[in-house]
Write an enzyme that holds these catalytic residues in place. Structure first.
Site, short mmCIF file in Angstrom:
data_model
loop_
_atom_site.label_atom_id
_atom_site.label_comp_id
_atom_site.label_asym_id
_atom_site.label_seq_id
_atom_site.Cartn_x
_atom_site.Cartn_y
_atom_site.Cartn_z
N GLU A 125 -31.15 3.36 8.74
CA GLU A 125 -30.74 2.98 10.10
C GLU A 125 -29.84 1.74 10.13
O GLU A 125 -28.96 1.63 10.97
CB GLU A 125 -31.98 2.77 10.98
N GLY A 160 -31.60 9.23 21.16
CA GLY A 160 -30.20 9.18 21.53
C GLY A 160 -29.39 10.23 20.80
O GLY A 160 -28.47 10.83 21.33
N HIS A 174 -22.71 6.35 14.69
CA HIS A 174 -23.98 6.13 13.99
C HIS A 174 -24.45 7.43 13.31
O HIS A 174 -24.80 7.44 12.13
CB HIS A 174 -25.02 5.64 15.00
N GLU A 175 -24.42 8.52 14.05
CA GLU A 175 -24.91 9.79 13.49
C GLU A 175 -23.97 10.30 12.39
O GLU A 175 -24.42 10.92 11.44
CB GLU A 175 -25.06 10.85 14.59
N MET A 232 -29.67 12.81 16.81
CA MET A 232 -30.37 13.08 15.55
C MET A 232 -29.38 13.66 14.56
O MET A 232 -28.68 14.63 14.84
CB MET A 232 -31.55 14.04 15.80
N GLU A 233 -29.37 13.05 13.38
CA GLU A 233 -28.28 13.27 12.43
C GLU A 233 -28.41 14.50 11.56
O GLU A 233 -27.75 14.55 10.51
CB GLU A 233 -28.17 12.04 11.54
N ASN A 234 -29.21 15.49 11.91
CA ASN A 234 -29.38 16.68 11.06
C ASN A 234 -28.06 17.02 10.35
O ASN A 234 -27.01 17.07 10.98
CB ASN A 234 -29.78 17.89 11.90
N HIS A 264 -24.72 8.57 9.18
CA HIS A 264 -25.94 9.11 8.56
C HIS A 264 -25.64 10.29 7.63
O HIS A 264 -26.43 10.61 6.75
CB HIS A 264 -26.90 9.61 9.64
#
Ligand SMILES: [Zn+2]
Length: 1129
Positions: A375, A316, A352-353, A318-320, A356
C-alpha cells in the site's frame, strides 16, 4: 486495495486498541517466526506447511435470481486444486468459509485416496480433509470439491449488487477477495505467499457479460431446464495470490482503447458509459500505464486491463490483476458536472490501483504484517502518477495535501503501530483488516518519499528496479526491500549516508511514531524528541531504538538551501552555522519532505512570522502550510503556546493558495471543539472571518462574480472550495446569500444547474440548512435522478444538513431501503445525520429502534462498530471517519474510552444482540456529549490563553494571568503585539536607523501599541516596512518584489535538482504570481469594507462537509480503509 471500507472508521484505532489491550505485544522484529503449530494442524491460525498449491481450476455459477426453494440468491461452484506435497501428511487443511459442500471432497494422486472424514473448522476458517494414508513428500495430488454459497449483498467474497437503471432494478455479481474473502468463494490456500495459477470458468446468462483477470479463451452454450446459459472459460492467470482473483457478471457496457499493445476497457452502467463518464479514466489509464512501465522498466505483463465501476463497492478500488474494480466515484467523471477535487481523487485512486499491478500483484508481500510494502508503494507512486497527468501540480504539494498530513496526524498517537509488525501479531482476518489504515498507506508512502529524497530519486529507483526484477511473481518482506536499496547505495558514490541503510530505515519502519526536531538558533543545537499529540500519554509498545530516529534535516538560511544534517539516535547535533544573531532566519524540513515536526526558539519563530506578514512568498507554500500544521500540533502537544499557533494564521488574509487554508481548516475543528460553549467561540469565528473575508472577496472578483463561474486554474478551484467552505461555515453573510440565490435558480430550472461543481457541497448544504421541506425535497429528487455518482454523493451529504428533526427522521428511514440509498452508503448516511448536531439524537434513536435489522443487514463487527463510533463521537460535528471516531480523536483526551471501546470491539460480533452492549454504547453516547466539559476544564493552558471580555477562563493554569486585553488580542490582529512585533520593531530600529520615511516608522510604531489594528493597517505597516528597506537599498518597491521573485525562482530551481525541477518551478511560478496578484489587489485599496452580515454565526455544516469531502478525497484515493461512514474522511 483501496481504502474506504465503509465504517472501517479507524483501523488505526482498532490496531492501536488491540495493542493496548494486549500487553504482550512487543515491537516488530526483523525476522519473525510464526508460532509453532500445535498438535493438530487445523488448530493453528496459520496454514501448515506440508502442502503447496500449484494451480486451481475453478468453476463458478452465480444465480442472479432467487432460488425457489430457499428464497436466496446462490452460487454453485466446483474446484480442483493441484498440490505439491512438501512434507508427508495425512490431512489436507485449506481455507473455506460459509461454503456448503454438496459432495464429499475427493483426492487423487496416482490413485484415488480414500477420504476418511472431512469437516469445516469454523474458528480458523478451514476445510479439513482427513485421509486414510499419507500424502508423500515430493508427489503431486489434486483435491476436487463441489460446493454452493450465498450471493449475499455484503460486498465481500462473490456478492450481488442491486441498482436501478431505466426504471428497472438490475443485479450483478462481483467479487471482492482481499484480504481473506477468496475462501468464501472456493476452498483455497488463502495466503498471499501461496501463489498459484488459476483457470476460471464462469457460467452466466447470455444477456450478461463476464470479465475476469484474463481474456476468455472459449465460450460454449449449456442448456438447463430449457434455458440457455453461456460457459465462459478464461485463460490461465500468471502465478498470483488468491486474493487477486476476480470476476464481474453484469449487463454493463464498455468503451476501449489500445495503449502500447494493452487493450484497456472501462466498464460501467449503460447510462454512465453512454453519457461519456468513462472517457476521462480510459484516457488517463493508458497514459498512466505507460508512465509506470517506464518508471519500473517492466512491461505490464497481461494483454488486457479492465476497469470496472460498480455501484456497490465497499472500498475505493481493488487492484485484481487485469480487472480493477472501483467505486463509481473513483472511475466515472462527468466534465462540467464533477469538481476538480473529484477529478483529482479519481486520478489518485486509478493511479494507486495501476501501481499495484507491479507492487502487490507482480511482487507480493509474504504476509500481511508487511502490508505497507503493497500500500505504501501504491500510494507513493500514485502521487507521482498524479503529477504526470497534472504537470501543474508538484509531487510535494500533492503529498503535503494528502499523505503527509494524515501520516503526522495518525502516527502522533501513543497507540499507533510500526509499519512492519511481527507476523505473530497478525493472525486473524480482524487483525489483517486493521492494517488497512493511514499508517500502511500514508506513512508507508511518506517514508518512501523521505528515503527517495535523501538517496536521490535515481538511487532510490535503481534499488526498486532490482527489487522488482528479483521478486517478480514471488513474495517479499521488508528486509528484501532494504537489501536492494542498500545495494543501490553501494553501487554509487554520489550519495553518502552517515551509516548503513539498515540503521536508518529500521528506526522508521520498526518503531511507531516520529520526532519533533527542535532548532535552537541561539545555541546551534538540533535535537529530537518523540512527538505525541497528547504529551501525557504513554507508549505501551517498547522499542529497541528508544524512540529515537535517524533524522535527515533539510534546511535553509534565509532563502539559501543548506547541506542536509543528520540527527542520529543520540539525539543532539551542534551546528555552528545554525547560530544566528542578526535578522537571518532558519527554516527546516524544506517542502515538508521529512516525517517530523519542527520547533524553533522564540526568536526564530518571530522572524518567520514577520516574514509571513512581510513577504510570504519567501517561504515555499508547502512550508507555509507546514508552519501552520506544525504550530497547531505542537501547541496541542504542549511544546509551544496556542497563541503562537494562531500567529501562524495571521497572514492568511493575503493567502490565495489552498494548502495553508487546508491546514487551518484541519485544525479549526479542534479549536472549535475546545472552545465550544465558551464565549471565546464567537471570537474565534470572528477572527476566522476576518481572515477569510478578503480572500473570499478576492475570488469573487477574480473569477466568480456571483459564484457561478469557477476559476479555470485547478489550484484556484481548490482554494475557492476551501475558502467558500470556511466563509459559509463561519457565518459570512455574503456567502450565505450567494448560496441561497444559486440554489433558488436551480430549483426554478432543474435542468440547468448553475452551481459550479466545486462549490456544490457548500451551496447545497447551506441551502438545505436554511431552507425548509421544499429545499430538502428538491435535493432528494435530484439525488434520485442523478446519473453521476459524484453528484449523488454530494447531494446525499447535503441532505443530512437539515435542522428539522422530522426531515432527518425521514432521511434515516430511507437508509433501510437499498433501492433508495445504496447499501454501501447506508451506514455512512446514518453517521452523517449523527454528525449534524440536530441529528444526533434522531440517529441514536434510529439505531436503537432498528438494531435487529442493522445487525442482520450489516453483520460485520467492523461495520457496526464503525457506525457506533461515528454516531457516538463528539457532539460537535466533525468528519465521521478517518480515524476520527471516538477513541481516535487526535487530541488523545479520550484515551481511556478508546481502549475500552476497542477491547469491546473484539467480541462485538458475537455480542451484538445482547442487552449490555446497548447499555455500554448508551454510556459512551452520554459520555461523548459530556466530554466537552471535561475537556474544557482539562485544557487550562489553552483557555488560560484564549480569554474574552477581560476574564481569564483557564483557572487551572499555572502561568501568570495576562492582562485582560491580551487574550482578546490573540484572536485579532493585536495578538502579535506582545511577541512577534516587538522584535520586529527592534529589528527595524537596528536595521534602519536612518529612515527617511517617517510615515513608515509611525506605522511600525503602531504595531507595538496596544490599540487593536485592522488588517489593513497591519498589511500597510508591513508593506511600508518593505518599501522602507527597499529605499535604504536604493530599490523601488517594484524592483524589490522582482528581486524577491528572482530569489525564489533561484531557490526552487536549485532545490529542484533532485529531479523535480520542472514541478518546483511550476510551483514557484504559481506561488509568486499569486502572491503578487493578491498584494496588488489589496494595494489597490479595493478591499471590501467590513460590513457585517446578519450574524448567522453558529458552527454550520458546510465547513465540516467541505472538510469531510476533502478527506473523502484523500481516503478514496485509497488511503486507509475508511470510510466509512462516510466516505467523508
Ligand atoms: Zn491499495
Amino acid at each position: 486495495m483501496s481504502a474506504l471500507t465503509l465504517l472501517g472508521l479507524s483501523l488505526v484505532l482498532q490496531t492501536l486498541a488491540t495493542v493496548a489491550c494486549d500487553p504482550s505485544v512487543s515491537e516488530g522484529k526483523e525476522t519473525q517466526v510464526r508460532t509453532p503449530h500445535p498438535l493438530k494442524p487445523w488448530e493453528s491460525a496459520y496454514l501448515p506447511n506440508s502442502l503447496k498449491p500449484i494451480s486451481y481450476e475453478v468453476q463458478l455459477w452465480p444465480w442472479l435470481f432467487r432460488e425457489k426453494a430457499s428464497g436466496l440468491f446462490l452460487f454453485h461452484g466446483r474446484s480442483k486444486v493441484t498440490l505439491a506435497c512438501l512434507n508427508q501428511t495425512k490431512v489436507i487443511v485449506l481455507h473455506s468459509k460459509a461454503l456448503n459442500y454438496t459432495k464429499p471432497p475427493r483426492v487423487f494422486g496416482r490413485d484415488t485416496l480414500t477420504v476418511r472424514k472431512y469437516w469445516q473448522e469454523k474458528a480458523n476458517e478451514y476445510l479439513v480433509v482427513l485421509l486414510d494414508k499419507h500424502l508423500e513428500k515430493g508427489k503431486v495430488y489434486s483435491l476436487h470439491t463441489a460446493f454452493s454459497g450465498e450471493l449475499t449483498p455484503e460486498m465481500a467474497g462473490l456478492y450481488r449488487c442491486q441498482y436501478q437503471e431505466e426504471g428497472s432494478i438490475r443485479f450483478l455479481a462481483v467479487t471482492m477477495m482481499q484480504p481473506t474473502n477468496a475462501r468464501k468463494i472456493f476452498p483455497c490456500f488463502d495466503d498471499p505467499a501461496l501463489k498459484a495459477t488459476f483457470d476460471l470458468t464462469v457460467i452466466h446468462r447470455p444477456q450478461h457479460s463476464v470479465i475476469s483477470n484474463m481474456p476468455p479463451r472459449a465460450t460454449s452454450e449449456m442448456w438447463v431446464r430449457g434455458q440457455v446459459w453461456l460457459v465462459t472459460r478464461f485463460q490461465r492467470t500468471p502465478l498470483m495470490s488468491p486474493y487477486l482473483l476476480a470476476c464481474v457478471v453484469s449487463d454493463f457496457r464498455f468503451i476501449e482503447e489500445t495503449s502500447n499493445g494493452v487493450t484497456i476497457r472501462v466498464w460501467a452502467r449503460k447510462q454512465a458509459v453512454e453519457g461519456g463518464q468513462g472517457d476521462f479514466a480510459l484516457q488517463a489509464a493508458g497514459r498512466l500505464l505507460h508512465f509506470y512501465e517506464q518508471q519500473f522498466q517492466l512491461y505490464y505483463p497481461l494483454k488486457k486491463l479492465d476497469l470496472v465501476a460498480v455501484p456497490c463497492f465497499d472500498s475505493g478500488g481493488m487492484e485484481n490483476w487485469g480487472v480493477i474494480i472501483f467505486r463509481e466515484t473513483n472511475l466515472l467523471f462527468q466534465a462540467g458536472e464533477n469538481s476538480e477535487s473529484s477529478r483529482q481523487s479519481l486520478l489518485l485512486v486509478l493511479a494507486h490501483e495501476l501501481v499495484h499491478q507491479w507492487f502487490g500483484n507482480l511482487v507480493t508481500i509474504q504476509w500481511w504484517n508487511d502490508l505497507w510494502l503493497n500500500e505504501g508503494f501504491a500510494t507513493y507512486f500514485s502521487y507521482l502518477g498524479n503529477t504526470f497527468i497534472n504537470p501543474d501540480w508538484t509531487v510535494d504539494s500533492v503529498f503535503a495535501a494528502n499523505g503527509l498530513h494524515l501520516t503526522l496526524e495518525s502516527d502522533a498517537l501513543a497507540n499507533s503501530h510500526p509499519l512492519s509488525i511481527g507476523e505473530q501479531e497478525v493472525s486473524t482476518t480482524e487483525h489483517i483488516s486493521q492494517l488497512f489504515d493511514n499508517i500502511s498507506y500514508e506513512k508507508g508512502a511518506s517514508v518512501l518519499r523521505m528515503v527517495s529524497n535523501f538517496l536521490t530519486e535515481k538511487v532510490f529507483l535503481q534499488g526498486l528496479l532490482s527489487y522488482l526484477k528479483e521478486f517478480s511473481f514471488r513474495t517479499v518482506t521488508y528486509t528484501d526491500l532494504r537489501t536492494h536499496l542498500q545495494k543501490a547505495v553501494n553501487n554509487q558514490s554520489a550519495v553518502s549516508l552517515p551509516t548503513n541503510l539498515k540503521s536508518i530505515l529500521d528506526t522508521w519502519v520498526l518503531q511507531l511514531g516520529y520526532p519533533v526536531v527542535t532548532v535552537n538558533t541561539s545555541s546551534g543545537l538540533l535535537s529530537q524528541q518523540h512527538f505525541l499529540l497528547d504529551s501525557s500519554s504513554t507508549v505501551a509498545r517498547t522499542s529497541k531504538f528508544g524512540y529515537r530516529w535517524y533524522v535527515p534535516v533539510t534546511w535553509q538560511m534565509n532563502t539559501t538551501l543548506q547541506n542536509m544534517i543528520w540527527i542520529n539516535r543520540t539525539t543532539k547535533v551542534f551546528v555552528r552555522k545554525a547560530v544566528v544573531k542578526d535578522q537571518t532566519w532558519i527554516l527546516a524540513n524544506i517542502n515538508a519532505v521529512g516525517i517530523y515536526r519542527v520547533n524553533y526558539d522564540d526568536k526564530n519563530w518571530d522572524k518567520l512570522l514577520i516574514l509571513l506578514m512581510k513577504n510570504r512568498d519567501a517561504i515555499p507554500v508547502i512550508n507555509r502550510a507546514q508552519l501552520i500544521d506544525d504550530a497547531f500540533s505542537l501547541a496541542r502537544g504542549r511544546h509551544i503556546r496556542i497563541s503562537r499557533a494562531l500567529e501562524t494564521t495571521h497572514y492568511l488574509h493575503t493567502e490565495t493558495e489552498h494548502l495553508p487554508w487546508d491546514m487551518l481548516s484541519n485544525h479549526l475543528d479542534f479549536m472549535k471543539l475546545i472552545l465550544s460553549g465558551s464565549p471565546s467561540y464567537s471570537l474565534l469565528e470572528e477572527y476566522i472571518l476576518s481572515k477569510v473575508r478578503p480572500v473570499y472577496q478576492y475570488f469573487m472578483e477574480l473569477a466568480w462574480a456571483e459564484l457561478d463561474t469557477a476559476p479555470t486554474d485547478s489550484c484556484d478551484q481548490f482554494a475557492q472550495e476551501v475558502v467558500a467552505g470556511l466563509a459559509c461555515s463561519n457565518g459570512l453573510w455574503e456567502c450565505h446569500k450567494v448560496a441561497r440565490n444559486l440554489y433558488s435558480l436551480w430549483m426554478a430550472q432543474p435542468d440547468v444547474n448553475p452551481v459550479p461543481p466545486s462549490l456544490r457541497p457548500v451551496v447545497y448544504c447551506r441551502s438545505v440548512t436554511e431552507g425548509g421541506q421544499a429545499e430538502w425535497d428538491f435535493a432528494w429528487k435530484m439525488y434520485e435522478l442523478a446519473n453521476s455518482a459524484a453528484e449523488a454523493e454530494i447531494l446525499r451529504y447535503s441532505l443530512a444538513c437539515s435542522v428539522n428533526a422530522s426531515v432527518l427522521d425521514r432521511y434515516l428511514s430511507l437508509t433501510m431501503m437499498p433501492w433508495k440509498i445504496k447499501r454501501q452508503d447506508a451506514l455512512a448516511t446514518i453517521v452523517l445525520v449523527a454528525q449534524n448536531i440536530n441529528g444526533k439524537k434522531p440517529a441514536w434513536n434510529f439505531i436503537k429502534t432498528n438494531w435487529a435489522t442493522l445487525i442482520s443487514e450489516f453483520s460485520t463487527a467492523e461495520a457496526i462498530v464503525g457506525l457506533l463510533e461515528g454516531v457516538t463521537s463528539r457532539s460537535y460535528r466533525r468528519r465521521p471517519t478517518g480515524g476520527k471516531g471516538l477513541g481516535q480523536r487526535e487530541d488523545g483526551i479520550a484515551e481511556p474510552i478508546k481502549v475500552k471501546v476497542k477491547c469491546d470491539t473484539a467480541g462485538i460480533g458475537h455480542k451484538l444482540g445482547e442487552q449490555f452492549t446497548f447499555h455500554w454504547w448508551d454510556h459512551i453516547f452520554n459520555k461523548a456529549a459530556a466530554d466537552i466539559v471535561v475537556e474544557t476544564q482539562e485544557d487550562g493552558v489553552v483557555l488560560q490563553k484564549v480569554t474574552s471580555g477581560g476574564q481569564e477562563e483557564g483557572a487551572v493554569s499555572n502561568k501568570k494571568p495576562r492582562r485582560a486585553a491580551v487574550g482578546r488580542e490573540m484572536l485579532y490582529g493585536r495578538f502579535v503585539k506582545a511577541t512577534t512585533l516587538t522584535p520586529h520593531r527592534e529589528q527595524a530600529e537596528a536595521e534602519e536607523p536612518q529612515s527617511s520615511d517617517s510615515s513608515d516608522q509611525d506605522e511600525a510604531l503602531d504595531l507595538s501599541s496596544t490599540r487593536r489594528l485592522t488588517d489593513e493597517e497591519l498589511l500597510r505597516a508591513c508593506g511600508g516596512r518593505t518599501a522602507h528597506k527597499g529605499a535604504r537599498h536604493g530599490l523601488t518597491m517594484k524592483a524589490k518584489l522582482l528581486r524577491l521573485e528572482e530569489q525564489e525562482q533561484e531557490f526552487l530551481a536549485k532545490y529542484g535538482q533532485r529531479g523535480r525541477t520542472a514541478g518546483a518551478e511550476a510551483a514557484a511560478r504559481t506561488d509568486v504570481g499569486k502572491g503578487t496578484k493578491m498584494n496588488k489587489w489589496l494595494a489597490k485599496g479595493e478591499r471590501p469594507t467590513r460590513e457585517e452580515g446578519p450574524g448567522i454565526g453558529t458552527p454550520e455544516e458546510e465547513g465540516h462537509r467541505l472538510k469531510a469531502k476533502k478527506h473523502k478525497r484523500r481516503r478514496e484515493k485509497e488511503g486507509g480503509k475508511d470510510t466509512g461512514i462516510g466516505k467523508r474522511r
